[in-house]
Write a protein that holds these residues in place. Structure first.
Motif, PDB file in Angstrom:
ATOM      1  N   GLY A  93     -25.450 -33.471 -23.175  1.00 29.17           N
ATOM      2  CA  GLY A  93     -26.195 -32.318 -23.649  1.00 29.17           C
ATOM      3  C   GLY A  93     -26.027 -32.105 -25.139  1.00 29.17           C
ATOM      4  N   ASP A  94     -26.393 -30.911 -25.557  1.00 22.88           N
ATOM      5  CA  ASP A  94     -26.278 -30.558 -26.969  1.00 22.88           C
ATOM      6  C   ASP A  94     -24.844 -30.711 -27.471  1.00 22.88           C
ATOM      7  N   PHE A  95     -23.879 -30.424 -26.606  1.00 22.58           N
ATOM      8  CA  PHE A  95     -22.472 -30.428 -27.014  1.00 22.58           C
ATOM      9  C   PHE A  95     -21.947 -31.812 -27.405  1.00 22.58           C
ATOM     10  N   ASN A  96     -22.591 -32.880 -26.920  1.00 20.83           N
ATOM     11  CA  ASN A  96     -22.158 -34.238 -27.290  1.00 20.83           C
ATOM     12  C   ASN A  96     -23.328 -35.088 -27.796  1.00 20.83           C
ATOM     13  N   ASP A  97     -24.364 -34.405 -28.300  1.00 18.25           N
ATOM     14  CA  ASP A  97     -25.563 -35.072 -28.836  1.00 18.25           C
ATOM     15  C   ASP A  97     -26.192 -36.026 -27.828  1.00 18.25           C
ATOM     16  N   TRP A  98     -26.105 -35.687 -26.547  1.00 20.70           N
ATOM     17  CA  TRP A  98     -26.696 -36.442 -25.444  1.00 20.70           C
ATOM     18  C   TRP A  98     -26.127 -37.854 -25.344  1.00 20.70           C
ATOM     19  N   ASP A  99     -24.930 -38.053 -25.869  1.00 18.47           N
ATOM     20  CA  ASP A  99     -24.253 -39.343 -25.824  1.00 18.47           C
ATOM     21  C   ASP A  99     -22.853 -39.113 -25.249  1.00 18.47           C
ATOM     22  N   PRO A 100     -22.618 -39.475 -23.988  1.00 16.40           N
ATOM     23  CA  PRO A 100     -21.333 -39.155 -23.370  1.00 16.40           C
ATOM     24  C   PRO A 100     -20.166 -39.897 -24.004  1.00 16.40           C
ATOM     25  N   LYS A 101     -19.148 -39.149 -24.365  1.00 17.71           N
ATOM     26  CA  LYS A 101     -17.894 -39.710 -24.868  1.00 17.71           C
ATOM     27  C   LYS A 101     -17.046 -40.098 -23.652  1.00 17.71           C
ATOM     28  N   PRO A 102     -15.984 -40.864 -23.844  1.00 17.53           N
ATOM     29  CA  PRO A 102     -15.152 -41.269 -22.694  1.00 17.53           C
ATOM     30  C   PRO A 102     -14.670 -40.083 -21.849  1.00 17.53           C
ATOM     31  N   GLU A 103     -14.372 -38.959 -22.479  1.00 17.53           N
ATOM     32  CA  GLU A 103     -13.872 -37.797 -21.738  1.00 17.53           C
ATOM     33  C   GLU A 103     -14.971 -37.007 -21.023  1.00 17.53           C
ATOM     34  N   HIS A 104     -16.229 -37.416 -21.150  1.00 17.35           N
ATOM     35  CA  HIS A 104     -17.336 -36.725 -20.491  1.00 17.35           C
ATOM     36  C   HIS A 104     -17.791 -37.409 -19.205  1.00 17.35           C
ATOM     37  N   TRP A 105     -17.079 -38.468 -18.813  1.00 14.23           N
ATOM     38  CA  TRP A 105     -17.388 -39.168 -17.566  1.00 14.23           C
ATOM     39  C   TRP A 105     -16.581 -38.555 -16.427  1.00 14.23           C
ATOM     40  N   ALA A 106     -17.260 -38.271 -15.328  1.00 13.35           N
ATOM     41  CA  ALA A 106     -16.609 -37.664 -14.160  1.00 13.35           C
ATOM     42  C   ALA A 106     -16.005 -38.757 -13.276  1.00 13.35           C
ATOM     43  N   PHE A 107     -15.139 -38.329 -12.354  1.00 15.18           N
ATOM     44  CA  PHE A 107     -14.617 -39.253 -11.343  1.00 15.18           C
ATOM     45  C   PHE A 107     -15.015 -38.732  -9.970  1.00 15.18           C
ATOM     46  N   LYS A 108     -15.189 -39.658  -9.030  1.00 12.36           N
ATOM     47  CA  LYS A 108     -15.624 -39.279  -7.679  1.00 12.36           C
ATOM     48  C   LYS A 108     -14.405 -39.101  -6.790  1.00 12.36           C
ATOM     49  N   ASN A 109     -14.323 -37.938  -6.149  1.00 10.30           N
ATOM     50  CA  ASN A 109     -13.213 -37.704  -5.217  1.00 10.30           C
ATOM     51  C   ASN A 109     -13.535 -38.347  -3.864  1.00 10.30           C
ATOM     52  N   PRO A 110     -12.616 -38.358  -2.902  1.00  5.14           N
ATOM     53  CA  PRO A 110     -12.846 -39.019  -1.613  1.00  5.14           C
ATOM     54  C   PRO A 110     -14.001 -38.433  -0.785  1.00  5.14           C
ATOM     55  N   TYR A 111     -14.495 -37.259  -1.158  1.00  2.00           N
ATOM     56  CA  TYR A 111     -15.558 -36.595  -0.394  1.00  2.00           C
ATOM     57  C   TYR A 111     -16.943 -36.803  -1.002  1.00  2.00           C
ATOM     58  N   GLY A 112     -17.046 -37.614  -2.051  1.00  3.95           N
ATOM     59  CA  GLY A 112     -18.337 -37.901  -2.666  1.00  3.95           C
ATOM     60  C   GLY A 112     -18.752 -36.917  -3.730  1.00  3.95           C
ATOM     61  N   THR A 113     -17.862 -36.021  -4.093  1.00  6.93           N
ATOM     62  CA  THR A 113     -18.154 -35.037  -5.132  1.00  6.93           C
ATOM     63  C   THR A 113     -17.562 -35.522  -6.452  1.00  6.93           C
ATOM     64  N   TRP A 114     -18.360 -35.465  -7.502  1.00  5.90           N
ATOM     65  CA  TRP A 114     -17.914 -35.878  -8.828  1.00  5.90           C
ATOM     66  C   TRP A 114     -17.253 -34.699  -9.521  1.00  5.90           C
ATOM     67  N   GLU A 115     -16.115 -34.947 -10.167  1.00  7.07           N
ATOM     68  CA  GLU A 115     -15.351 -33.892 -10.822  1.00  7.07           C
ATOM     69  C   GLU A 115     -15.141 -34.221 -12.297  1.00  7.07           C
TER      70      GLU A 115
END
Length: 90
Positions: free
Chosen positions: A13-35
């Motif tokens: 989004g606007d906060f990262n100029d629409w370019d995800p930094k390494p810390e903006h990637w989510a991880f998937k928990n065992p239930y299929g929800t990204w956190e």
């Protein structure tokens, strides 16, 4: 974010100029929800109030998609855009 078949998911989004930094990637928990947890920066939210945001998702087939997060409270459409964007409301 609920996307059990996604291969990857990032917040952009606007906060990262629409370019995800390494810390903006989510991880998937065992239930299929990204956190993802973005800590405050200098006592302020990592995402500024009323910033446009979306989830960038890599689908099972490898296609990249952008979707409004399910938890978003407000969506907006700029006068010169066709698509809507989620708007972070603090």
């Amino acid at each position: 974010e609920w996307a059990p078949n996604a291969k990857a998911l990032a917040l952009v989004g606007d906060f990262n100029d629409w370019d995800p930094k390494p810390e903006h990637w989510a991880f998937k928990n065992p239930y299929g929800t990204w956190e993802l947890f973005l800590p405050d920066v200098g006592g302020k939210s990592a995402i500024e109030h009323r910033s446009r945001i979306k989830c960038r998702i890599e689908s099972e087939s490898g296609e990249w998609l952008e979707r409004i997060p399910a938890w978003i409270k407000w969506a907006t459409q700029a006068w010169d855009e066709v698509q809507f964007n989620g708007c972070y409301w603090e």
